[in-house]
Motif scaffolding. Sequence first.
Motif, PDB file in Angstrom:
ATOM      1  N   TYR A  40       0.830  -1.204   0.000  1.00 14.20           N
ATOM      2  CA  TYR A  40       0.000   0.000   0.000  1.00 14.20           C
ATOM      3  C   TYR A  40       0.868   1.259   0.000  1.00 14.20           C
ATOM      4  O   TYR A  40       0.619   2.209  -0.763  1.00 14.20           O
ATOM      5  N   LEU A  41       1.910   1.292   0.826  1.00  9.63           N
ATOM      6  CA  LEU A  41       2.770   2.474   0.919  1.00  9.63           C
ATOM      7  C   LEU A  41       3.556   2.701  -0.366  1.00  9.63           C
ATOM      8  O   LEU A  41       3.845   3.847  -0.739  1.00  9.63           O
ATOM      9  N   THR A  53       7.961   6.944   0.799  1.00  5.38           N
ATOM     10  CA  THR A  53       9.111   7.851   0.911  1.00  5.38           C
ATOM     11  C   THR A  53       9.141   8.592   2.232  1.00  5.38           C
ATOM     12  O   THR A  53      10.151   9.213   2.559  1.00  5.38           O
ATOM     13  N   TYR A  54       8.037   8.513   3.016  1.00  8.70           N
ATOM     14  CA  TYR A  54       7.982   9.233   4.289  1.00  8.70           C
ATOM     15  C   TYR A  54       8.673   8.402   5.373  1.00  8.70           C
ATOM     16  O   TYR A  54       8.317   7.255   5.630  1.00  8.70           O
ATOM     17  N   GLN A  55       9.650   9.019   6.015  1.00  9.75           N
ATOM     18  CA  GLN A  55      10.488   8.288   6.959  1.00  9.75           C
ATOM     19  C   GLN A  55       9.697   7.750   8.138  1.00  9.75           C
ATOM     20  O   GLN A  55       9.944   6.627   8.610  1.00  9.75           O
ATOM     21  N   ARG A 113       7.607   2.886  10.985  1.00 11.02           N
ATOM     22  CA  ARG A 113       6.462   2.081  11.447  1.00 11.02           C
ATOM     23  C   ARG A 113       6.524   0.671  10.876  1.00 11.02           C
ATOM     24  O   ARG A 113       6.328  -0.315  11.583  1.00 11.02           O
ATOM     25  N   VAL A 114       6.793   0.588   9.585  1.00 10.07           N
ATOM     26  CA  VAL A 114       6.848  -0.725   8.929  1.00 10.07           C
ATOM     27  C   VAL A 114       8.009  -1.544   9.478  1.00 10.07           C
ATOM     28  O   VAL A 114       7.890  -2.765   9.681  1.00 10.07           O
ATOM     29  N   ALA A 115       9.119  -0.891   9.736  1.00  7.67           N
ATOM     30  CA  ALA A 115      10.270  -1.606  10.307  1.00  7.67           C
ATOM     31  C   ALA A 115       9.913  -2.189  11.672  1.00  7.67           C
ATOM     32  O   ALA A 115      10.278  -3.340  11.987  1.00  7.67           O
ATOM     33  N   CYS A 125      -0.787   3.336   9.046  1.00 15.52           N
ATOM     34  CA  CYS A 125      -0.133   3.448   7.738  1.00 15.52           C
ATOM     35  C   CYS A 125      -1.143   3.519   6.599  1.00 15.52           C
ATOM     36  O   CYS A 125      -0.905   4.186   5.585  1.00 15.52           O
ATOM     37  N   HIS A 126      -2.259   2.824   6.748  1.00 13.53           N
ATOM     38  CA  HIS A 126      -3.276   2.828   5.696  1.00 13.53           C
ATOM     39  C   HIS A 126      -4.181   4.060   5.769  1.00 13.53           C
ATOM     40  O   HIS A 126      -4.897   4.347   4.796  1.00 13.53           O
TER      41      HIS A 126
END
Length: 366
Positions: A242-243, A255-257, A262-264, A315-316
Amino acid sequence: MGFETKPIISGETYEMASRFATAASEELAAIAEASAQATCIGKHWNSIAELGWMATAIPEEAGGAGGDLSDLAALAAGAGRAALALPLASSCGVVPVLLAGHPILADVASGAARVAAILPGASRDADGKALTGGATLHGDAVGVETPPNPTHLAVVVTGDEPMLLLVPVDAAGIQTATYLRIDWRLAADFHFGHVAIAPGWIVARGPDVLRRADAARDIGALLTCIECVSAVGALVEHTIEYLLNRVQFGQPLATYQALRHRVAEMYVEYETLRGIVARALRAAQSGDDAWQAIAFAKLRLGEAGRAVAESAIQCHGGMGMTEELPANRLCKRLMMAEFEYGNRVYYASRLLAEQDAARLLAAQEA
């Protein structure tokens, strides 16, 4: 999908269960009306019965397939990738353990008998009163996960003499209210109004009942954890996809840090949970007393599942709240799984009680 997590167990059974779960979940997500959703769930239940899923862990001499824990784990892992709204842990794992040696298992294997399990702790009403037995069965069991149109209830009654009962759902004095949970699984509240216990309902009495109940709860908790490892992995994959594809202000969200961080964190939670659950699975496969490893896995699931679900929704954004999106269904499944077969408080208390008992024994020996 570019990024893929490593499943806790793989193989043909896993792949088959994953494909089935994905198709079933997509079909269910397209239905808005509750009764039509229940009908859809019933259709998919009949499909897995025809495929022999319920027969997996039932011995061949009892009419089953004679599979082992690896086969069950593969089904749970595959189904978990799409949050399949069917009670696999209960029907494929808990019920065969609880009713081991009973003739009804042949009908369970074929799908002719659909048994809902009511373990100690589940058999309490909203006021916390336990279900009581004796000559009659009295009280309420609320929020019991159930297959579509259950035919029997496997009820564990504690007390001076624990009993395991196999009660027909249509027995006089039983009232049932069925509904869908937020993760689209069927659940029911059962009211027992002084139901006279027929001798033929009694499967077992005494200490063996509690051993069966503990073993059934452990297998249910383990399969739930395995299922949710796959759900967390799939949720990480969907979030990354999605990102990468969602564009705002001319830039992909990836591209947003802050979102990358968050994903990490989600991925770290996944790998940690996967390792703990894999250890619990190995302990159970070895035939040793694996309850502690399962307890740690279930304890971690409650924390990791909630953290990953919250991060995925963040994130979504608003899209994460739409039921058509797989991420939404996976998040709901993770939130509900924490409370199945004991929540974080139950397992923390159980582990602490075991630790206190060990300390007391060491002090006495010293």
